[in-house]
Design a protein around this motif. Structure first.
Motif, PDB file in Angstrom:
ATOM      1  N   ALA A 195       2.673   1.759  -8.922  1.00 48.21           N
ATOM      2  CA  ALA A 195       2.136   3.118  -8.802  1.00 48.21           C
ATOM      3  C   ALA A 195       2.415   3.713  -7.438  1.00 48.21           C
ATOM      4  N   ASN A 196       2.628   2.848  -6.429  1.00 43.49           N
ATOM      5  CA  ASN A 196       2.966   3.355  -5.095  1.00 43.49           C
ATOM      6  C   ASN A 196       4.403   3.871  -5.024  1.00 43.49           C
ATOM      7  N   GLU A 229      12.689   4.878 -15.538  1.00 47.15           N
ATOM      8  CA  GLU A 229      13.638   3.842 -15.128  1.00 47.15           C
ATOM      9  C   GLU A 229      14.220   4.115 -13.742  1.00 47.15           C
ATOM     10  N   THR A 230      14.667   5.353 -13.525  1.00 44.21           N
ATOM     11  CA  THR A 230      15.346   5.676 -12.271  1.00 44.21           C
ATOM     12  C   THR A 230      14.444   6.365 -11.259  1.00 44.21           C
ATOM     13  N   ASN A 231      13.268   6.770 -11.681  1.00 44.48           N
ATOM     14  CA  ASN A 231      12.321   7.485 -10.821  1.00 44.48           C
ATOM     15  C   ASN A 231      12.873   8.847 -10.393  1.00 44.48           C
ATOM     16  N   SER A 236       5.121  13.562  -5.338  1.00 44.18           N
ATOM     17  CA  SER A 236       4.111  12.651  -4.792  1.00 44.18           C
ATOM     18  C   SER A 236       4.139  11.385  -5.636  1.00 44.18           C
ATOM     19  N   ASN A 237       3.267  10.424  -5.315  1.00 46.83           N
ATOM     20  CA  ASN A 237       3.201   9.170  -6.064  1.00 46.83           C
ATOM     21  C   ASN A 237       2.027   9.179  -7.029  1.00 46.83           C
ATOM     22  N   GLU A 238       2.105   8.250  -8.009  1.00 48.85           N
ATOM     23  CA  GLU A 238       0.979   8.104  -8.929  1.00 48.85           C
ATOM     24  C   GLU A 238      -0.264   7.639  -8.194  1.00 48.85           C
ATOM     25  N   SER A 246       0.855  -1.181   0.000  1.00 46.49           N
ATOM     26  CA  SER A 246       0.000   0.000   0.000  1.00 46.49           C
ATOM     27  C   SER A 246       0.889   1.227   0.000  1.00 46.49           C
ATOM     28  N   ASN A 247       0.344   2.326  -0.501  1.00 46.64           N
ATOM     29  CA  ASN A 247       1.150   3.550  -0.582  1.00 46.64           C
ATOM     30  C   ASN A 247       1.170   4.228   0.786  1.00 46.64           C
TER      31      ASN A 247
END
Length: 898
Positions: free
Chosen positions: A387-388, A411-413, A438-440, A348-349
Motif C-alpha cells: 500500500a505504500n 501491475e505497472t502502477n 498519492s499512495n493508498e 513505511s510510506n
C-alpha cells in the motif's frame, strides 16, 4: 557428644586452640544454614519451638519472613507456632528469610523440626538405667566445595558424643550420599566419628546432603538421639550463561522514533541464584552493517531499543547484531556466551510517488468515448506491491464536465487516462487536465509535514470529425390552446449542423404523433394543427403532448428530438355529477352526499355550486340541497317525504359558469341498509304505474259489462224444464253457505232477485257479492241447456242444488254458443293482458308474468281454475250410476265451459 574439626586436637593444647578457632569460624559461616529443633509430635498454638541466632546470620536485616504460615519468627530469633501443628512425619522443615531492603541483600536459615524419640536401652543386663549428665549433642553446620580437587577421601569434620567419656561409643551415619543415591559419597569412622567425602560433587546436581549421625554403645544402646548433619555444597562459577535462543528475529518500522523497543534477549545460568555467579550483563559486540550504530541493549534486562531516527529501509532493510551475555556482573573474569539478533526494518510510506515528467499530451477524436488515451508512469521507492507503493491518481482540474476518468494499472502502477463522455471539437479544441498522485497508505508524519502532492499537466487535443445534425436540446417546447382552429401554424423543432451552426440544409420528418393532431413542415420544422386539440383527450392527461421529430442532413445522417406541446386549457367542459342511482334508508339515513368533477384545469373547475333544476317543482317541498365543500353537496329529505322513488334534476356550475343538469334517481326506502332495499325491489315483482292500474280497472269494468249484458240479455226461453225429484241426493253432496250473504240471480228480464233454495226462471247462475265489493267474479257459461254445480257458485259463496231447480233452460234462445263467446272474448282478453304486461312508460315488463315452480304431485282437489282444460273424469264417475232423471244434469256437469 560433640563434633571436632580435626583429630590433632587431642594431642596438644596448640592443636586444641587451632581447632577451637576453626570450629568458631565454621559455626559463624554456617549460622545461616540450618537450625534443628527436637519437638513433640504435637504442638499447640503460640508455643516457642526454639530460637535462632539472627545476628550471627545477617546483622543488618530489617525484614524477617517465614516460608511456613504455621510458624512466625520474632526479632530476637524466637520461633513460635501460629496454629496447632501435628508432625505427621519424623521431620518438617521451613525457611526463614532475612532481608536488608536498603542494600537489597538477603540470607536464608533452614529450620528443621524433628520428633523427640525416647530410646531406653540397657547398657548391661544388670544395669537398669543409664544416667548421664548434660550432653553437647547438637548439629554443627558443615559445607564442602563443589568440584573439589581433594585429596580424597577428604575429612569434613569429626562427630563426638559426651557419652564417650563414660562408655565406648560407636558412630554411624545414614542419608543421601551414604545409603541413598549417590551411594558411598560419605562415610564415618566407627570409632573416631571422623566424617569423610570420597569424591568431587556438582552443586547443580546436589546442593545439600542431609545426613543423620548415630551414637551407640557396644551392646547397641543409643547413647544420644540421632544428630542431623546437613552438608552444604558451596557453589563454584563453573557454568556459562546461555541465551534462550541461538538467533533472535525482530522487526522495527523505519519511521520509528528514538527509544522505540525492538525486542528483548534473555539468558540463564545454572549456578547458584542471587550470587555473582548468576549476575548477568548484556552487551552488543558488533552491528552489521557497522555504521551507523542504531541500537542499544539494556545491560540488566536485555531490552534492545533504537538510539537513532535515521533508519532508512530503502538504504538498509536488515541489521545483524552479535549479542554477548557475561556473568560476574560483566567482569573480565566472568563466563560469557554470544548470540545473533536479526532486525528487519519494515517499510513505511516515507517516499511519495513522483511523475517522471511534468507535462504530457494526448489526442482523441470528437464523439469518441470509453477509450484509453494516455498512460502516465510514476516512481516510488517504497516496497513494491504494498500500500505504500501503489498509486492513487486524481484529476484535480479540467474535468468539470466529467469527460475523463483516470485509473491505476495494478501491475505497472501506471495511471491510465480514459475518455468516458464524448468531446465536441466545436466547443473545445483542447482540454488541459491537472493530474495528482498519492499512495493508498497515508504518509508518515515527518513526510506529511515536508512534502505536497506531486502533480503533472496533461493536454488533450480534440480532433474534428464530420458530424451529422445535432438535436440540441433534445426536448423543445411549444404552447397551443386547445380547441384552436385547424391550420394554426406554430414554430416547431430546430436542429443544426455542428460545423456550420445553422439549420439550412436540414430536413424534418414526424416520427410519432399519438393523436395525429399536428403536421410538420419538412424544410422549416414548423408545425401546423391538422385537427382540433383536446387537452382532456391527451393520454396521460398532464397537459403535455409529445411528438417525435427526425432531423436529416444532406448526407443522410440524422438525429432524433422531441417536440413537447403544452396544451393550454379552455373551459370547454361542464362539471359532471358522479352519482346516478341513490338509495336512502329512512329514517336510518338522514341525507346523502353527491359530488361532481370537472376535467378542465382547476382554474376552470371548483368550487362548484349545486341547485335544483326546477325550483317550482314539488321536489323543493320534499328535498333540501346544501353545500358540503367545493366539489360536493348534501341532499336531505324533509319529514313529509314518502317512501318511493324520486327523479330529482340537479344543476351544477363551475367557477367559470359552465353548468350541467343531471336527473338523479333517488329511492327513499324503508330499510336499515341500502342492500336491503335492492333485495326487496327484486323480490316484489313488477310495480305498476298509475296509468297501468287505470287501464286494468277500465278493462275489468268493460269485461264485467259485456258479461252482464250477455247473461242478463237472454230473453224468451221457449222451454222450461224442471228438475225431477231429487232421488239421488244420497250421491250429491249439498254444499251449504258458510256465511250469510246476498246471493243474486239474474232473472230473464235482467233484474236480480234473491234466491235461497228457490228456482230461478230466467238464469241459473249467480253474480256474487264480489261485483258489489269491487272484487273479481268467476262466471261459468252454460252450454247444452244444462247447468253444472259450478255454475251455481260465486267466488267466496256456495249454493245448493236446490237453487237451480225449476226445470231446464233453452240455451239456444237465451245464451250464446261457446264458439261465439270464445271469438268475442279471446281478442279482448289478449289485448287487456298485453296492456297489463306493460309499465307506465309502455315498456314490456319482464317480471309481470311469473313462472311458478313445480311444488309436488297433483292434489285430490284437482284444478281450481275456471278455465282449466284438464278433464277431471275421476271425480264424476258416480254420474254413471244415477237414475234417468239426472241424465240431463250429468250431461251438463261432464262439460266444462267458461
Amino acid at each position: 557428644m560433640a563434633a571436632l574439626g580435626s583429630p590433632g586436637a587431642l594431642r596438644g593444647a596448640l592443636c586444641g586452640r587451632l581447632l577451637l578457632t576453626l570450629v568458631v569460624f565454621s559455626f559463624s559461616c554456617e549460622a545461616c544454614n540450618n537450625a534443628i529443633f527436637n519437638v513433640p509430635s504435637r504442638l499447640d498454638a503460640n508455643k516457642i519451638v526454639g530460637r535462632v541466632n539472627l545476628k550471627e546470620c545477617h546483622r543488618s536485616a530489617d525484614l524477617i519472613q517465614s516460608s511456613d504460615s504455621d510458624f512466625r519468627v520474632l526479632n530476637d530469633g524466637s520461633v513460635l507456632t501460629t496454629n496447632p501443628v501435628v508432625l505427621s512425619a519424623e521431620r518438617r522443615a521451613f525457611t526463614i528469610t532475612l532481608s536488608d531492603t536498603k542494600k537489597q541483600t538477603k540470607e536464608e536459615i533452614t529450620v528443621v523440626l524433628e520428633q523427640q524419640k525416647k530410646i531406653l536401652r540397657k547398657r548391661h543386663a544388670k544395669e537398669t538405667v543409664l544416667r548421664r549428665s548434660k550432653r553437647r549433642w547438637a548439629p554443627i553446620p558443615c559445607s564442602m566445595q563443589e568440584n573439589s580437587l581433594g585429596p580424597f577421601p577428604m575429612l569434613l569434620q569429626q562427630v563426638q558424643s559426651d557419652a564417650a567419656q563414660n562408655y565406648t561409643i560407636f558412630y554411624s551415619i545414614s542419608g543421601r550420599g551414604v545409603d541413598q543415591e549417590p551411594l558411598n559419597l560419605f562415610f564415618i569412622e566407627r570409632d573416631t566419628g571422623n566424617l569423610y567425602c570420597t569424591r568431587p560433587v556438582d552443586r547443580e546436581e546436589y546442593d545439600v546432603f542431609d545426613l543423620v549421625a548415630y551414637a551407640s554403645t557396644a551392646d547397641g544402646y543409643s547413647a544420644d538421639l540421632p544428630l542431623p548433619l546437613p552438608i552444604r555444597v558451596e557453589d563454584e562459577n563453573d557454568n556459562h550463561p546461555v541465551f534462550t535462543e541461538s538467533v533472535y528475529n525482530f522487526e522495527v518500522p523505519e519511521s520509528s522514533r528514538l527509544g522505540t523497543t525492538v525486542g528483548v534477549v534473555c539468558a540463564t545460568d545454572r549456578d547458584e541464584p542471587d550470587t555473582m555467579h548468576t549476575r548477568l550483563k548484556y552487551s552488543i559486540l558488533e552491528q552489521m552493517p557497522r555504521s551507523p550504530g542504531l541500537f542499544s541493549v539494556h545491560p540488566s534486562t536485555g531490552v534492545i531499543t533504537t538510539v537513532s531516527h535515521s533508519m532508512d529501509r530503502e538504504a538498509v532493510d536488515k541489521y545483524v547484531l552479535l549479542m554477548k551475555v557475561q556473568d560476574m556482573d560483566g567482569q573480565f573474569f566472568g563466563l560469557m556466551t554470544t548470540s545473533t539478533c536479526v532486525i528487519t526494518v519494515k517499510d513505511s510510506n516515507d517516499n511519495p510517488p513522483t511523475f517522471r515528467q511534468n507535462t504530457y499530451e494526448a489526442s482523441i477524436d470528437e464523439n469518441a468515448f470509453n477509450m484509453e488515451i494516455l498512460r502516465i508512469p510514476i516512481d516510488d521507492k517504497d516496497l513494491i506491491n504494498t500500500a505504500n507503493w501503489r498509486a492513487n491518481f486524481t484529476i484535480i482540474k479540467g474535468n468539470e464536465n466529467g469527460h475523463f476518468k483516470i485509473t491505476t494499472d495494478k501491475e505497472t502502477n501506471e495511471g491510465v487516462l480514459w475518455v468516458v463522455k464524448p468531446l465536441n471539437h466545436e466547443e473545445n479544441h483542447q482540454v488541459i487536465l491537472e493530474i495528482g498522485v498519492s499512495n493508498e497508505a497515508p504518509f508518515t508524519r515527518d513526510v506529511l509535514r515536508t512534502i505536497t502532492m506531486n502533480r503533472a499537466s496533461v493536454t488533450v487535443h480534440v480532433i474534428d470529425q464530420d458530424e451529422g445534425p445535432e438535436c440540441s436540446p433534445a426536448a423543445q417546447y411549444v404552447r397551443i390552446k386547445e380547441n384552436s382552429e385547424v391550420g394554426l401554424k406554430i414554430n416547431g423543432y430546430k436542429a443544426y449542423d455542428p460545423e456550420t451552426r445553422n439549420s439550412n440544409s436540414i430536413r424534418y420528418r414526424k416520427l410519432n404523433d399519438p393523436k395525429g393532431w399536428l403536421t410538420i413542415d419538412e424544410i422549416s420544422g414548423s408545425i401546423k394543427t391538422s385537427k382540433v386539440l383536446d387537452r382532456e383527450a391527451a393520454s396521460p392527461r398532464d397537459d403535455l403532448y409529445n411528438i417525435t421529430v427526425l432531423a436529416i442532413d444532406q448526407d443522410g445522417r440524422s438525429c432524433t428530438g422531441t417536440l413537447v406541446v403544452t396544451i393550454e386549457d379552455v373551459n370547454d367542459n361542464a362539471p359532471e355529477i358522479l352519482q346516478n342511482d341513490i338509495i336512502i334508508c329512512k329514517p336510518k339515513m338522514a341525507y346523502t352526499d353527491i359530488s361532481a368533477v370537472d376535467p378542465d384545469e382547476p382554474i376552470h373547475g371548483a368550487p362548484f355550486s349545486f341547485s335544483f333544476a326546477n325550483p317550482a317543482s314539488d321536489i323543493n317541498r320534499l328535498w333540501i340541497l346544501t353545500k358540503v365543500n367545493d366539489t360536493a353537496a348534501r341532499l336531505s329529505y324533509r319529514k313529509n317525504a314518502e317512501f318511493q322513488e324520486y327523479i330529482i334534476p340537479i344543476t351544477v356550475n363551475d367557477r367559470a359558469g359552465q353548468s350541467a343538469t343531471k336527473k338523479l334517481k333517488v329511492n327513499l326506502c324503508d330499510c336499515t341498509h341500502p342492500t336491503q332495499c335492492r333485495s326487496a325491489s327484486r323480490s316484489s315483482g313488477i310495480v305498476l304505474g298509475k296509468w297501468a292500474i287505470l287501464a286494468i280497472l277500465l278493462g275489468l269494468a268493460l269485461l264485467s259489462t259485456v258479461l252482464l249484458t250477455l247473461v242478463c240479455g237472454v230473453v224468451g226461453a221457449k222451454k222450461r224444464k224442471g228438475f225431477p225429484e231429487d232421488l239421488a241426493q244420497q250421491n250429491l253432496i249439498i254444499s251449504n253457505t258458510e256465511a250469510p250473504g246476498d246471493d243474486k240471480v239474474c232473472s230473464a228480464n235482467g233484474f236480480t232477485t234473491n234466491t235461497v233454495n228457490n228456482l230461478s226462471h230466467g238464469f241459473c247462475g249467480t253474480v256474487g257479492s264480489g261485483v258489489k265489493n269491487g272484487g273479481q267474479d268467476v262466471i261459468e257459461m252454460v252450454k247444452g241447456g244444462h247447468q253444472t254445480s259450478e255454475s251455481c257458485q260465486a267466488v267466496g259463496h256456495h249454493q245448493t242444488l236446490d237453487s237451480c231447480r225449476g226445470g231446464h233452460l233453452d240455451v239456444d234462445n237465451c245464451r250464446y254458443t261457446y264458439s261465439e263467446w270464445h271469438s268475442f272474448t279471446q281478442p279482448r282478453l289478449g289485448e287487456k293482458l298485453h296492456l297489463c304486461n306493460q309499465n307506465e312508460d309502455q315498456v314490456p315488463s319482464r317480471d309481470y308474468v311469473l313462472t311458478y315452480s313445480y311444488e309436488g304431485r297433483g292434489s285430490p282437489a284437482g284444478s281450481v281454475g275456471c278455465c282449466s282444460e284438464k278433464q277431471e273424469e275421476e271425480g264424476l264417475d258416480f254420474l254413471n250410476n244415477l237414475e234417468p232423471k239426472f241424465t240431463a244434469l250429468a250431461d251438463t256437469c261432464t262439460k266444462r265451459e267458461c
